[in-house]
Motif scaffolding. Structure first.
Motif, PDB file in Angstrom:
ATOM      1  N   ASP A 137       0.862  -1.175   0.000  1.00  0.00           N
ATOM      2  CA  ASP A 137       0.000   0.000   0.000  1.00  0.00           C
ATOM      3  C   ASP A 137       0.902   1.229   0.000  1.00  0.00           C
ATOM      4  OD1 ASP A 137      -2.223   1.593   0.001  1.00  0.00           O
ATOM      5  OD2 ASP A 137      -3.172   0.618   1.714  1.00  0.00           O
ATOM      6  N   LEU A 138       0.289   2.402  -0.053  1.00  0.00           N
ATOM      7  CA  LEU A 138       1.055   3.643   0.003  1.00  0.00           C
ATOM      8  C   LEU A 138       0.987   4.234   1.397  1.00  0.00           C
ATOM      9  CD1 LEU A 138       0.058   5.371  -3.365  1.00  0.00           C
ATOM     10  CD2 LEU A 138       1.850   3.684  -2.917  1.00  0.00           C
ATOM     11  N   ALA A 139       2.081   4.819   1.840  1.00  0.00           N
ATOM     12  CA  ALA A 139       2.144   5.448   3.155  1.00  0.00           C
ATOM     13  C   ALA A 139       2.746   6.836   3.013  1.00  0.00           C
ATOM     14  CB  ALA A 139       2.992   4.604   4.118  1.00  0.00           C
ATOM     15  N   ARG A 140       2.279   7.742   3.851  1.00  0.00           N
ATOM     16  CA  ARG A 140       2.827   9.101   3.870  1.00  0.00           C
ATOM     17  C   ARG A 140       3.940   9.171   4.903  1.00  0.00           C
ATOM     18  NH1 ARG A 140      -2.442   9.863   2.216  1.00  0.00           N
ATOM     19  NH2 ARG A 140      -2.710  11.440   0.574  1.00  0.00           N
ATOM     20  N   ARG A 141       5.095   9.677   4.489  1.00  0.00           N
ATOM     21  CA  ARG A 141       6.230   9.783   5.377  1.00  0.00           C
ATOM     22  C   ARG A 141       6.742  11.215   5.399  1.00  0.00           C
ATOM     23  NH1 ARG A 141       4.691   6.560   7.723  1.00  0.00           N
ATOM     24  NH2 ARG A 141       5.030   4.322   7.707  1.00  0.00           N
ATOM     25  N   GLU A 142       7.040  11.706   6.607  1.00  0.00           N
ATOM     26  CA  GLU A 142       7.651  13.023   6.749  1.00  0.00           C
ATOM     27  C   GLU A 142       9.148  12.907   6.480  1.00  0.00           C
ATOM     28  OE1 GLU A 142       6.797  14.651  10.554  1.00  0.00           O
ATOM     29  OE2 GLU A 142       4.709  15.115  10.079  1.00  0.00           O
ATOM     30  N   VAL A 143       9.641  13.748   5.585  1.00  0.00           N
ATOM     31  CA  VAL A 143      11.067  13.738   5.237  1.00  0.00           C
ATOM     32  C   VAL A 143      11.657  15.097   5.590  1.00  0.00           C
ATOM     33  CG1 VAL A 143      12.762  13.407   3.402  1.00  0.00           C
ATOM     34  CG2 VAL A 143      10.589  12.143   3.340  1.00  0.00           C
ATOM     35  N   VAL A 144      12.699  15.074   6.421  1.00  0.00           N
ATOM     36  CA  VAL A 144      13.366  16.310   6.826  1.00  0.00           C
ATOM     37  C   VAL A 144      14.409  16.666   5.776  1.00  0.00           C
ATOM     38  CG1 VAL A 144      14.719  17.455   8.614  1.00  0.00           C
ATOM     39  CG2 VAL A 144      13.011  15.739   9.255  1.00  0.00           C
ATOM     40  N   LYS A 145      14.222  17.818   5.123  1.00  0.00           N
ATOM     41  CA  LYS A 145      15.162  18.302   4.123  1.00  0.00           C
ATOM     42  C   LYS A 145      15.700  19.661   4.573  1.00  0.00           C
ATOM     43  CE  LYS A 145      13.198  15.826   0.175  1.00  0.00           C
ATOM     44  NZ  LYS A 145      12.711  15.913  -1.222  1.00  0.00           N
ATOM     45  N   PRO A 146      16.790  20.121   3.949  1.00  0.00           N
ATOM     46  CA  PRO A 146      17.353  21.410   4.357  1.00  0.00           C
ATOM     47  C   PRO A 146      16.339  22.548   4.374  1.00  0.00           C
ATOM     48  CG  PRO A 146      18.874  20.268   2.923  1.00  0.00           C
ATOM     49  CD  PRO A 146      17.624  19.444   2.943  1.00  0.00           C
ATOM     50  N   GLY A 147      15.354  22.490   3.482  1.00  0.00           N
ATOM     51  CA  GLY A 147      14.363  23.561   3.429  1.00  0.00           C
ATOM     52  C   GLY A 147      13.182  23.386   4.362  1.00  0.00           C
ATOM     53  N   GLY A 148      13.144  22.270   5.089  1.00  0.00           N
ATOM     54  CA  GLY A 148      12.032  22.010   5.997  1.00  0.00           C
ATOM     55  C   GLY A 148      11.519  20.594   5.851  1.00  0.00           C
ATOM     56  N   VAL A 149      10.378  20.313   6.462  1.00  0.00           N
ATOM     57  CA  VAL A 149       9.786  18.973   6.447  1.00  0.00           C
ATOM     58  C   VAL A 149       8.743  18.884   5.336  1.00  0.00           C
ATOM     59  CG1 VAL A 149       8.460  17.265   7.761  1.00  0.00           C
ATOM     60  CG2 VAL A 149      10.142  18.701   8.930  1.00  0.00           C
TER      61      VAL A 149
END
Length: 228
Positions: A137-149
């Motif tokens: 299935d598909l899941a939403r994941r928070e990814v921390v990048k230099p410009g924010g989440v």
């Protein structure tokens, strides 16, 4: 974690899901283990109390089972983290995520080679040591990048998706670890990246099987290792 001035979970005028949340806070406590029997004994008048408890997960509450925590028995749960204060006005509503269209779903599955991005299993493939087969299935994941989440969609199997709710990944952190690798580690990691998957060794699979054993059986394995 102590929360002051919360309603009593015994107040039958409150919704059952709300009372279940209050019971977890007042009677169990964050980080503690409780059994299905204890939950049902607290709410003997509610036949669907297990479902009401699961409804809390959609509101940010983390309640682990033995699939998420190998130290738990099939009849146990662990109250990991409190979510929305559902006893407050407006807090019990589920925040609806944007719907994923069928073309977008196919695009993401194709991009991820129809593999779980956590464990690498494919749809219909049996899990190690059992007869249960994987469902993707598909899941939403928070990814921390230099410009924010940012929130990104990834392919995950049902087991990893349930166990990974609330997971956040950090691109900068990963790059930092790459910079600290030895040459041998970097060469091995490069191979995994090139193949876009990692095959677990026999030793790693054996460790996973060992962690899924009950306490008495784990002790038997430890004794066998000591004798060897």
């Amino acid at each position: 974690m102590v929360i002051a001035d919360i309603p009593s979970w015994r107040n039958e005028r409150l919704a059952t899901m709300v009372r279940c949340a209050l019971w977890l806070v007042a009677e169990v406590g964050v980080g503690e283990v409780f059994t299905k029997t204890q939950l049902r004994e607290a709410f003997p008048e509610t036949s669907q109390i297990d479902r009401r408890m699961r409804d809390l997960r959609d509101r940010g509450w983390r309640i682990a089972t033995n699939r998420d925590d190998a130290t738990l028995s099939p009849s146990e749960h662990r109250f990991v983290e409190m979510g929305a204060e559902v006893w407050k006005p407006g807090q019990s509503r589920v925040k609806q995520a944007a719907a994923v269209s069928a073309p977008q779903r196919r695009e993401i599955l194709d991009r991820d080679d129809h593999l779980c991005r956590v464990c690498g299993i494919t749809a219909g493939e049996p899990y190690e040591g059992g007869i249960e087969t994987a469902q993707l299935d598909l899941a939403r994941r928070e990814v921390v990048k230099p410009g924010g989440v940012v929130v990104e969609l990834v392919t995950e199997c049902r087991r990893c998706r349930i166990g990974g709710r609330g997971r956040q990944t950090d691109v900068t952190g990963v790059l930092g670890h790459v910079g600290q690798m030895s040459r041998m580690e970097r060469e091995l990691f490069t191979q995994w990246v090139a193949a876009d998957r990692r095959d677990f060794s026999l030793l790693e699979r054996l460790w996973g099987q060992y962690r899924s054993l009950p306490a008495e059986s784990r002790e038997t394995v430890r004794q066998a290792l000591e004798r060897a």
